[in-house]
Scaffold this active site. Sequence first.
Site, short mmCIF file in Angstrom:
data_model
loop_
_atom_site.label_atom_id
_atom_site.label_comp_id
_atom_site.label_asym_id
_atom_site.label_seq_id
_atom_site.Cartn_x
_atom_site.Cartn_y
_atom_site.Cartn_z
N ASP A 159 0.81 -1.21 0.00
CA ASP A 159 0.00 0.00 0.00
C ASP A 159 0.85 1.26 0.00
OD1 ASP A 159 -2.39 -1.34 -0.03
OD2 ASP A 159 -2.71 -1.24 2.14
N LYS A 162 -3.56 3.50 -2.64
CA LYS A 162 -4.73 4.35 -2.85
C LYS A 162 -4.59 5.60 -2.00
CE LYS A 162 -7.71 0.23 -2.83
NZ LYS A 162 -8.85 -0.39 -2.13
N MET A 222 -8.32 8.77 9.21
CA MET A 222 -8.80 9.34 7.94
C MET A 222 -9.82 10.46 8.17
SD MET A 222 -9.18 5.70 5.88
CE MET A 222 -9.99 4.91 7.29
#
Length: 380
Positions: free
Chosen positions: A123, A145, A261
């Site tokens: 990742d 991502k 996040m």
Amino acid sequence: MALTFRSAGSRLVSEPSCSYSPAMLFSPGRRLPCSRVHSQRSKRIFTCRAASQHQEAPKNEGLRDSDVLELQSFLKLFRRNSSTETPSQPGPVYLVGTGPGDPGLLTLRAVQLMQTADVVLYDRLVSDDILRLVHPGARMVYVGKHSGYHTRSQEEIHSLLLAFAEAGATVIRLKGGDPYVYGRGGEEVQYLSARGIQVHCVPGITAASGICAELGIPMTHRGIATSARFLTGHSREGGEDMLVEQTACAADPHTTLIVYMGLQTLPFLQQQLLQHGLDPNTPAVAVERGTTPSQRVVFAPVDELPTRVKGAGLKSPTLLVIGEVVALSPGWQQWNEGGRPLEWRQAPCSYQAVGQDDPLLTLAVGLPPRRTDLAGSAKE
């Protein structure tokens, strides 16, 4: 469009418009469009990713670029060797948590697997210092991502994991933090297990634990915080309705609220917390890239947090910690005594890069099992 594959500690990257299925990518004899090397295009894609990680692209210069046909050849040879040595069986998949970024926080099991894997899908949040611990013979596939840019959809990542495992390869899925804490590890386990693939999870230190430990913030503390609550500020649909429900239960003065996040929804989160009765003077902190040399820290009471975070220009990934326990951090005290600057600066005290020739790596891994290369010869 072109897919570029870098061997020996590099990465496979693609633009988000690519939607090749495993059958298209790996079917024998199929020639993909744009099969020649496009070094300038590869450099542009890599540089964009490096900039988003606050890393400089030149430190990885010298890696050889090639196209996806090399990856096809690898799979064909791997299938051929597997079929001649033993009855064909799927290889195992390991979901490995790499922690918040400091390679010193990796588990021994994670390092051992990184030294023996055939293929590694990793990742965006896996640091280059951690990637250097993967043995040079592994094929590295970047599937990172971030908001507004996905090199691969989750469905495509599932298909890639399945394709490599069905070829008989030992596959590692490297994830930042812990695979089961906002890492979508459960989805990958469900997908692969339903198709007969053996999946193992190696836990990692989640960002909340690593960052709170680095800053001296106990998530629970007798007489101050009796519980800790993890919350994601990002919903699959991208809306804020989920936050309305979650914050109604989170505005508890005796609970430490930890938000993953949550950078984009921070103003709305703050509004909801205050609306549900949280004291505006509750201590809070926002930490970008915690435990790494790029760590940035913004302390503030919760009513000032969005303004200060915006003023400091913090970027993803940023973790938010809200609660009275934040005031127990030595950094909070220094920040207060120092006139409450916009950003509190102190390098992580424990960070230490570990290379392939580091004695610590030898100690952690021990003697790795003998492996067989694609040509069929045994090697240590």
